[in-house]
Motif scaffolding. Structure first.
Motif, mmCIF file in Angstrom:
data_model
loop_
_atom_site.group_PDB
_atom_site.id
_atom_site.type_symbol
_atom_site.label_atom_id
_atom_site.label_comp_id
_atom_site.label_asym_id
_atom_site.label_seq_id
_atom_site.Cartn_x
_atom_site.Cartn_y
_atom_site.Cartn_z
ATOM 1 N N GLU B 99 0.868 -0.716 0.240
ATOM 2 C CA GLU B 99 0.044 -0.069 0.126
ATOM 3 C C GLU B 99 0.937 0.866 0.100
ATOM 4 O OE1 GLU B 99 -2.733 -0.514 -0.756
ATOM 5 O OE2 GLU B 99 -3.467 -2.623 0.446
ATOM 6 N N SER B 100 0.427 2.587 -0.380
ATOM 7 C CA SER B 100 0.752 3.656 -0.124
ATOM 8 C C SER B 100 2.022 3.956 0.786
ATOM 9 C CB SER B 100 0.046 4.343 -0.718
ATOM 10 O OG SER B 100 -1.084 4.698 -0.715
ATOM 11 N N VAL B 101 2.313 4.946 1.219
ATOM 12 C CA VAL B 101 3.061 5.139 2.765
ATOM 13 C C VAL B 101 2.937 7.150 2.921
ATOM 14 C CG1 VAL B 101 4.694 5.243 4.584
ATOM 15 C CG2 VAL B 101 3.843 3.004 3.028
ATOM 16 N N HIS B 102 3.063 7.139 4.265
ATOM 17 C CA HIS B 102 2.619 9.093 4.247
ATOM 18 C C HIS B 102 3.754 9.202 5.386
ATOM 19 C CE1 HIS B 102 -0.858 8.469 0.884
ATOM 20 N NE2 HIS B 102 -0.571 9.446 0.194
ATOM 21 N N LEU B 103 3.849 10.670 5.293
ATOM 22 C CA LEU B 103 4.700 10.894 6.497
ATOM 23 C C LEU B 103 4.062 11.969 6.581
ATOM 24 C CD1 LEU B 103 6.809 9.509 8.153
ATOM 25 C CD2 LEU B 103 8.291 10.677 6.735
ATOM 26 N N GLY B 104 3.985 12.298 7.717
ATOM 27 C CA GLY B 104 2.831 13.441 7.701
ATOM 28 C C GLY B 104 3.156 14.497 8.863
ATOM 29 N N VAL B 105 3.651 15.802 8.977
ATOM 30 C CA VAL B 105 3.185 16.268 10.584
ATOM 31 C C VAL B 105 2.513 17.872 10.860
ATOM 32 C CG1 VAL B 105 6.309 16.148 9.979
ATOM 33 C CG2 VAL B 105 5.118 18.664 9.422
ATOM 34 N N LEU B 106 2.310 17.694 12.177
ATOM 35 C CA LEU B 106 1.721 19.013 12.269
ATOM 36 C C LEU B 106 1.885 20.802 11.470
ATOM 37 C CD1 LEU B 106 -0.976 19.534 13.946
ATOM 38 C CD2 LEU B 106 1.129 20.660 15.890
ATOM 39 N N HIS B 107 0.972 21.227 11.056
ATOM 40 C CA HIS B 107 1.253 21.987 10.378
ATOM 41 C C HIS B 107 0.476 22.910 9.768
ATOM 42 C CE1 HIS B 107 3.619 25.109 7.465
ATOM 43 N NE2 HIS B 107 2.668 24.625 6.437
ATOM 44 N N LEU B 112 0.640 18.226 7.236
ATOM 45 C CA LEU B 112 0.804 18.577 6.277
ATOM 46 C C LEU B 112 1.641 17.581 5.527
ATOM 47 C CD1 LEU B 112 2.701 20.172 4.304
ATOM 48 C CD2 LEU B 112 3.784 20.795 5.450
ATOM 49 N N ILE B 113 1.861 16.654 5.233
ATOM 50 C CA ILE B 113 2.097 15.916 4.071
ATOM 51 C C ILE B 113 3.813 15.744 4.010
ATOM 52 C CG2 ILE B 113 2.797 13.847 1.983
ATOM 53 C CD1 ILE B 113 -0.176 13.782 4.502
ATOM 54 N N VAL B 114 4.596 15.471 4.280
ATOM 55 C CA VAL B 114 6.228 15.097 3.971
ATOM 56 C C VAL B 114 6.781 14.697 3.201
ATOM 57 C CG1 VAL B 114 6.462 17.005 5.735
ATOM 58 C CG2 VAL B 114 7.337 14.522 6.241
ATOM 59 N N HIS B 115 5.973 13.162 3.238
ATOM 60 C CA HIS B 115 6.367 12.024 2.277
ATOM 61 C C HIS B 115 5.369 11.383 1.670
ATOM 62 C CE1 HIS B 115 9.779 9.626 0.764
ATOM 63 N NE2 HIS B 115 9.459 8.191 1.787
ATOM 64 N N HIS B 116 5.989 11.261 0.593
ATOM 65 C CA HIS B 116 5.187 9.820 0.016
ATOM 66 C C HIS B 116 5.617 8.918 -0.546
ATOM 67 C CE1 HIS B 116 1.617 9.649 -2.694
ATOM 68 N NE2 HIS B 116 1.495 8.575 -2.220
ATOM 69 N N VAL B 117 5.224 7.324 -0.561
ATOM 70 C CA VAL B 117 5.905 6.479 -1.522
ATOM 71 C C VAL B 117 4.496 5.307 -1.928
ATOM 72 C CG1 VAL B 117 6.541 4.373 -1.352
ATOM 73 C CG2 VAL B 117 7.619 5.952 0.345
ATOM 74 N N PHE B 118 5.187 5.325 -3.439
ATOM 75 C CA PHE B 118 3.642 5.088 -4.286
ATOM 76 C C PHE B 118 3.406 3.699 -3.513
ATOM 77 C CE2 PHE B 118 4.775 7.531 -7.967
ATOM 78 C CZ PHE B 118 4.075 8.959 -7.357
ATOM 79 N N LEU B 127 2.421 11.868 -6.745
ATOM 80 C CA LEU B 127 2.944 12.526 -5.281
ATOM 81 C C LEU B 127 2.462 13.408 -4.855
ATOM 82 C CD1 LEU B 127 5.632 11.565 -4.312
ATOM 83 C CD2 LEU B 127 6.575 13.928 -5.526
ATOM 84 N N GLU B 128 2.218 13.482 -3.058
ATOM 85 C CA GLU B 128 1.282 13.774 -2.014
ATOM 86 C C GLU B 128 1.937 14.974 -1.608
ATOM 87 O OE1 GLU B 128 -1.528 11.806 -0.830
ATOM 88 O OE2 GLU B 128 -2.562 10.755 -3.096
ATOM 89 N N VAL B 129 3.466 15.183 -1.246
ATOM 90 C CA VAL B 129 3.951 15.772 -0.603
ATOM 91 C C VAL B 129 3.350 17.367 -0.594
ATOM 92 C CG1 VAL B 129 6.602 16.734 -0.371
ATOM 93 C CG2 VAL B 129 6.152 13.916 -1.213
ATOM 94 N N GLY B 130 3.155 18.086 0.160
ATOM 95 C CA GLY B 130 3.070 19.123 -0.021
ATOM 96 C C GLY B 130 1.571 19.075 0.798
ATOM 97 N N ALA B 131 0.585 17.964 0.310
ATOM 98 C CA ALA B 131 -1.555 18.034 0.956
ATOM 99 C C ALA B 131 -0.807 18.287 1.964
ATOM 100 C CB ALA B 131 -1.510 17.254 -0.005
ATOM 101 N N MET B 132 -2.095 18.284 2.263
ATOM 102 C CA MET B 132 -2.684 18.991 3.825
ATOM 103 C C MET B 132 -4.099 17.869 4.160
ATOM 104 S SD MET B 132 -1.105 21.308 5.114
ATOM 105 C CE MET B 132 -1.695 21.600 6.776
ATOM 106 N N GLN B 133 -4.051 17.548 5.067
ATOM 107 C CA GLN B 133 -5.037 16.756 5.807
ATOM 108 C C GLN B 133 -5.567 16.939 6.911
ATOM 109 O OE1 GLN B 133 -4.149 12.018 5.905
ATOM 110 N NE2 GLN B 133 -3.826 12.216 3.826
ATOM 111 N N PRO B 134 -6.992 16.726 7.080
ATOM 112 C CA PRO B 134 -6.854 17.240 8.314
ATOM 113 C C PRO B 134 -7.011 15.995 9.683
ATOM 114 C CG PRO B 134 -9.280 16.071 6.844
ATOM 115 C CD PRO B 134 -7.718 15.823 6.243
ATOM 116 N N LEU B 135 -6.722 16.582 10.584
ATOM 117 C CA LEU B 135 -6.219 16.278 12.247
ATOM 118 C C LEU B 135 -7.844 15.799 12.651
ATOM 119 C CD1 LEU B 135 -4.897 19.408 14.131
ATOM 120 C CD2 LEU B 135 -3.746 16.792 12.918
#
Lengths: 514, 254
Positions: B99-107, B112-118, B127-135
């Motif tokens: 599956e895909s993997v995301h790394l996120g930090v609080l922003h 804030l998605i800072v890393h994404h592996v397909f 590539l979703e790096v830079g996208a925002m997701q809800p907390l």
């Protein structure tokens, strides 16, 4: 990175063990059938600097380290030699060793590819023709990092060596030959071979015949008796004798950059990979023809699988990429860690008009101007350190573009996509900038260790662990892809400014000291 | 008026004393300038030393300010450093999970998605790096809310929108969910943000056990949670990955 890790989610074997005899360390990685890493072991060796410009390695230390990391990786994987189907080898290219075949003792430390002691010898060998004297046969310019002139230096400078060599007591090899000879028994029946990719970096092999070139051998003054047999990159050279892998076939050898090309599964003409480390090496598969370069690239062998025809490649290298980021950290102190360059560069939208050409030791491909020195151009009061950080990353991307343009000119093939690996691929802004400047997608594979993977793949093919290159392609996984977002006008304008900055580096050194 | 804690006041006074210039002070100097018994002063100094706020010179035995004080004012972990450290582990997680993997930090009140592996299936992905997701509804966001007090206060004050019928929005219910996440060490998002999508996430800690980010595996709900139950091996793999990255952050910080 950690020195070793294992994951519990792998199936049970069989496995392939790949040895990477590199410039700073030797490593062994065990791969499973899906091309996933099962275990890693690594050990650094000493860098010996006897004089400025001289770089040597102790080949005995290297062979001890190789045995140690092979054992380490097998133990960490929790497997036995029965689970290992083949051993593959990849190595630092061009590093040159001569040893006594009766005792197995090196006659001198290995002369490392970075060693420049043969500069004057290369000039002398060029005679009235210059550095392209052997280019038609070998695809290479006469330069100090290739192996041939290093052999000549050893023959001239180690007392009595030439006589012993002519008597047939001395063997020459790049590090692949040294590791294979020792693995397969050394003084007790070790096989003395090299593969076509390593042989293509000696300045001694004819690219068209894949054989040692007798005319060049006599011009440089190297007795044929010292030379290893040239074999393909993927075939069983012999079997390991003694040690933890006793009896396992030794089944591949590839120079490190060619191994990365193989590991990135660039099997079709026009496919290219670029490895971003301290410097950067870009190789493009040019199929079954050696393409002459008129744009400062090297013509080299990409790989050869068994008795199939060899596959050629064009190679371009960039001297300063990752090391420019290190320079920003260590010499300028503008960042605290290499990763921070992205943070700083991301704090602005563009380069603010600044361009950084890191010609620290001259311009390499495609210019080859030793009289050039580094320049930061376009400075105004508006420019901040963040703009400079941006210019630093852009420098790597523009230099890749220049190599890519040269490859297109020489081969007539447009770059469809660039496969990348190496430490700098974790820099998202750099990868996006690369896609923007190349106007082509930039793709990162899931296994970062493409060099070892390439050696494992070639060895696995040789013993039927994988049926064919299609099976290897099926193993390749895209981890990320950056698509171009820059409009053509901006790209053209920026490229023009970059080229203007490059022009300003030239002619800085007026009298080349010899 | 709140009662002040005397030993903290004394510790603060010691730090001020040691901060007054480039000097190292011996135990008796410190004790006498603050009017303390040597034993009392020594106890406080030893505690400060254990926390890294004070260092003792090995030869002279004198005390000086510790490196930890510098780090306090400069403790922010660079997200690009985080990505560089996480690269090999997240690649391996994507490979082993499929599956895909995301790394996120609080922003800025979100993730804030800072890393994404397909997802390793060769399909077209962006590539979703830079996208925002809800907390409040994503697995990454919930992990950050559970472990990072700043994220927690932000998510409790935020408007917790309902994205699907499964989004948890009520404050008490949300708090109970965070308690569970803290107890089990991971968070899930089963179609709480996007219909048909499920995710599992675990926290990444730095060397001082501060939560600096979260890693998540995301995929079609049928694969990630077949029959409504999360695949236990996915949970284990995500937690292994988070621990491995945390270990790397704890090892050789620059």
């Amino acid at each position: 990175m950690t020195d070793a890790h294992t994951t519990g989610t792998h199936g049970t074997g069989p496995f392939i063990a790949a040895i990477d005899q590199g410039t700073t360390s030797s490593r062994c990685i065990v791969f499973d059938k899906d091309g996933r890493i099962v275990s890693v072991d690594q050990k650094e060796h000493e860098q010996i600097f006897p004089k400025p410009g001289w770089v040597e390695h102790d080949a005995t230390e290297i062979w001890e380290n190789v045995q140690e990391v092979v054992a380490g990786a097998i133990v960490k994987a929790g497997i036995t030699s029965a689970d290992v189907k083949a051993i593959g080898i990849t190595n630092q290219r061009e590093t040159t060793l001569m040893w006594d075949k009766n005792t197995g003792e090196p006659v001198h430390n290995a002369l490392v590819w970075q060693d420049t002691r043969t500069d004057a010898l290369c000039k002398e060998l060029g005679r009235n023709v210059g550095q392209d004297r052997f280019r038609r046969e070998t695809g290479l310019p006469l330069a100090s990092y290739f192996a041939g002139p290093k052999v000549r230096w050893l023959l001239d400078n180690v007392e009595g060596l030439r006589e012993r060599a002519e008597a047939g007591d001395i063997l020459f090899g790049t590090m692949d030959s040294w590791v294979i000879w020792n693995l397969t028994g050394g003084t007790d029946g070790g096989v003395h071979v090299t593969d076509v990719t390593n042989a293509s970096r000696t300045l001694l092999m004819n690219l068209h015949t894949m054989a040692w070139d007798e005319k060049i051998l006599s011009s440089i003054g190297i007795p044929a008796a010292v030379l290893p047999e040239i074999r393909s990159s993927a075939e069983v050279y012999g079997h390991a004798r003694g040690g933890i892998l006793d009896g396992i076939p030794v089944a591949s050898a590839l120079g490190d950059q060619q191994a990365a090309l193989f590991g990135q599964t660039c099997f079709a003409e026009g496919e290219a990979k670029s490895t971003y480390g301290t410097g950067t090496f870009m190789l493009m598969n040019t199929g079954d023809t050696p393409v002459n370069s008129y744009n400062g690239l090297l013509t080299t062998v990409g790989y050869q699988i068994g008795d199939k025809p060899p596959v050629y490649a064009l190679e371009g290298s960039i001297a300063v990429t990752g090391s420019l980021v290190q320079w920003m950290r260590d010499q300028m102190g503008l960042i605290k860690s290499a990763a921070e360059i992205e943070t700083l560069a991301s704090s602005v939208e563009d380069n603010g008009g600044a361009y950084f050409v890191p010609a620290f030791s001259g311009l390499f491909a495609p210019y080859w101007r030793p009289d050039a020195r580094g320049v930061i151009a376009g400075l105004t009061r508006y420019v901040t350190k963040a703009h400079i950080a941006r210019a630093v990353l852009e420098a790597t991307a523009w230099q890749t573009r220049e190599i890519s343009d040269a490859m297109t000119k020489d081969s007539g093939v447009e770059l469809a996509a660039l496969k990348v690996d190496g430490g700098m691929t974790s820099n998202n802004l750099l990868m996006q900038t690369l896609a923007d400047f190349l106007d082509a997608p930039v793709v990162r594979p899931m296994v970062a260790e493409t060099t070892c993977l390439g050696a494992a793949y070639a060895a696995g093919l040789a013993v039927g662990f994988w049926p064919d290159t299609d099976a290897l392609r099926a193993n390749w996984r895209r981890a990320a892809e950056w698509t171009p977002r820059m409009d053509a006008d901006t790209r053209a304008r920026e490229y023009k400014s970059w080229l203007k900055a490059v022009e300003r580096t030239m002619g800085w050194i007026e009298d080349e000291e010899s | 008026m709140a009662k002040n804690i005397q030993s903290l006041e004394r510790a603060a006074a010691m730090l001020r004393l040691l901060a007054g210039g480039e000097r190292r002070l011996g135990l008796s100097d410190i004790a006498s300038s603050l009017g303390l018994a040597k034993g009392t002063a020594h106890g406080i100094l030893r505690t400060l030393q254990l926390e890294g706020f004070v260092e003792q010179d090995a030869t002279s035995g004198r005390y000086q300010l510790g490196a930890e004080l510098l780090r306090l004012g400069n403790s922010y972990l660079d997200v690009h450093e985080l990505r560089a450290r996480a690269l090999v582990w997240t690649d391996d997680l994507a490979r082993s999970s499929g599956e895909s993997v995301h790394l996120g930090v609080l922003h800025q009140h979100g993730v804030l998605i800072v890393h994404h592996v397909f997802r390793p299936d060769d399909s077209r992905q962006v590539l979703e790096v830079g996208a925002m997701q809800p907390l409040h509804s994503t697995a990454l966001g919930k992990v950050l809310s559970a472990y990072d007090p700043v994220a927690h206060s932000e998510v409790m004050e935020a408007d917790r929108r309902s994205f699907t019928g499964r989004t948890v929005t009520a404050a008490d219910e949300f708090e109970a969910m965070l308690d569970l996440i803290r107890a089990q060490g991971w968070a899930a998002d089963a179609e709480e943000t996007w219909e048909g999508v499920a995710a599992v996430s675990a926290p990444i800690h730095d060397r001082r056990r501060m939560p600096v980010g979260a890693v998540a595996v995301t995929g079609a709900v049928e694969r990630v949670a077949p029959g409504g139950t999360l695949r236990p091996e996915l949970i284990a793999a995500v937690r292994d990955c988070a621990r491995a990255v945390s270990r790397d952050l704890g090892a050789g910080r620059f």
